[in-house]
Design an enzyme around this catalytic site. Structure first.
Site, PDB file in Angstrom:
ATOM      1  N   ASP A   8       0.784  -1.246   0.000  1.00 26.79           N
ATOM      2  CA  ASP A   8       0.000   0.000   0.000  1.00 26.79           C
ATOM      3  C   ASP A   8       0.817   1.298   0.000  1.00 26.79           C
ATOM      4  O   ASP A   8       0.476   2.238   0.735  1.00 26.79           O
ATOM      5  CB  ASP A   8      -0.941   0.038   1.215  1.00 26.79           C
ATOM      6  CG  ASP A   8      -1.936  -1.114   1.234  1.00 26.79           C
ATOM      7  OD1 ASP A   8      -1.809  -2.023   0.410  1.00 26.79           O
ATOM      8  OD2 ASP A   8      -2.830  -1.095   2.103  1.00 26.79           O
ATOM      9  N   LYS A  86      -7.034  -5.123  -2.764  1.00 27.14           N
ATOM     10  CA  LYS A  86      -7.753  -5.600  -1.574  1.00 27.14           C
ATOM     11  C   LYS A  86      -8.689  -4.517  -1.044  1.00 27.14           C
ATOM     12  O   LYS A  86      -8.544  -3.341  -1.397  1.00 27.14           O
ATOM     13  CB  LYS A  86      -6.751  -6.010  -0.493  1.00 27.14           C
ATOM     14  CG  LYS A  86      -5.890  -4.847  -0.029  1.00 27.14           C
ATOM     15  CD  LYS A  86      -4.821  -5.331   0.909  1.00 27.14           C
ATOM     16  CE  LYS A  86      -3.954  -4.191   1.400  1.00 27.14           C
ATOM     17  NZ  LYS A  86      -4.680  -3.104   2.078  1.00 27.14           N
ATOM     18  N   CYS A 127      -2.052  -2.627   7.763  1.00 27.16           N
ATOM     19  CA  CYS A 127      -1.953  -3.553   6.627  1.00 27.16           C
ATOM     20  C   CYS A 127      -0.644  -4.330   6.596  1.00 27.16           C
ATOM     21  O   CYS A 127      -0.624  -5.494   6.187  1.00 27.16           O
ATOM     22  CB  CYS A 127      -2.203  -2.799   5.325  1.00 27.16           C
ATOM     23  SG  CYS A 127      -3.919  -2.195   5.233  1.00 27.16           S
TER      24      CYS A 127
END
Ligand SMILES: [Zn+2]
Length: 180
Positions: A8, A86, A127
């Site tokens: 990310d 995701k 994450c």
């Protein structure tokens, strides 16, 4: 085989983004350097619909196809062999890269003979942590590169606590200078 998972590193998690991690962009040059050391390099992206239960907990961020969802412009994204998306549904958070819906990360890593996974990116306390713990559960030897991650730190100790929690579950913490 060693694999690198870049979690990310997207505009919305970097300074001036809608859910900025302070100094989130500091990980970018470290990750660019690490990428050259790995035969398998993959990345995850938070990739949310406009409306999702996830935005009841967080300010809207990384809406699919928005500028905020793009990789930080300085990431050498030509080196990324596959992107895993995701948080794509309207009922899930999608903290872990193993929850990607476009492709199965576990299967991809196995197909590419990866048995050691190095995790870097944003954010340490969400994450990165979820992805590293899922990685251990699936039997991969899992490393987190401590100078290639950064934390949201809603509470100032969240990043530290997350690293300690990962270590307790079998994640190996390593500095980038020790990744050969
Ligand atoms: Zn999200």
């Amino acid at each position: 085989m060693r694999g690198l998972l870049i979690v990310d590193v997207q505009n919305d998690f970097c300074p001036r983004g809608s859910l900025a991690v302070s100094e989130g962009d500091k990980v970018v040059p470290v990750i660019n350097r690490l990428m050259k050391l790995f035969p398998v390099v993959v990345a995850s992206k938070d990739w949310h619909p406009r409306k999702t239960v996830h935005f009841q907990k967080w300010p809207p961020h990384c809406v699919h196809n928005s500028r905020g969802a793009e990789f930080h412009p300085d990431i050498h994204d030509v080196g990324i062999q596959q992107v895993f998306l995701k948080g794509t549904g309207d009922r899930d958070d999608g903290y872990s890269a193993y929850e990607a819906t476009n492709l199965n990360l576990e299967q991809y890593l196995k197909d590419h003979k990866v048995n050691e996974l190095f995790v870097v990116g944003l954010a340490t306390d969400y994450c990165v942590k979820a992805s590293a713990l899922d990685s251990v559960k699936r039997g991969f030897k899992t490393f987190v590169v401590t100078d290639a991650v950064a934390a949201v730190n809603l509470n100032p100790q969240d990043g530290e606590n997350a690293l300690r929690g990962m270590k307790d579950e079998g994640v190996v913490l390593i500095e980038s200078k020790d990744v050969k």
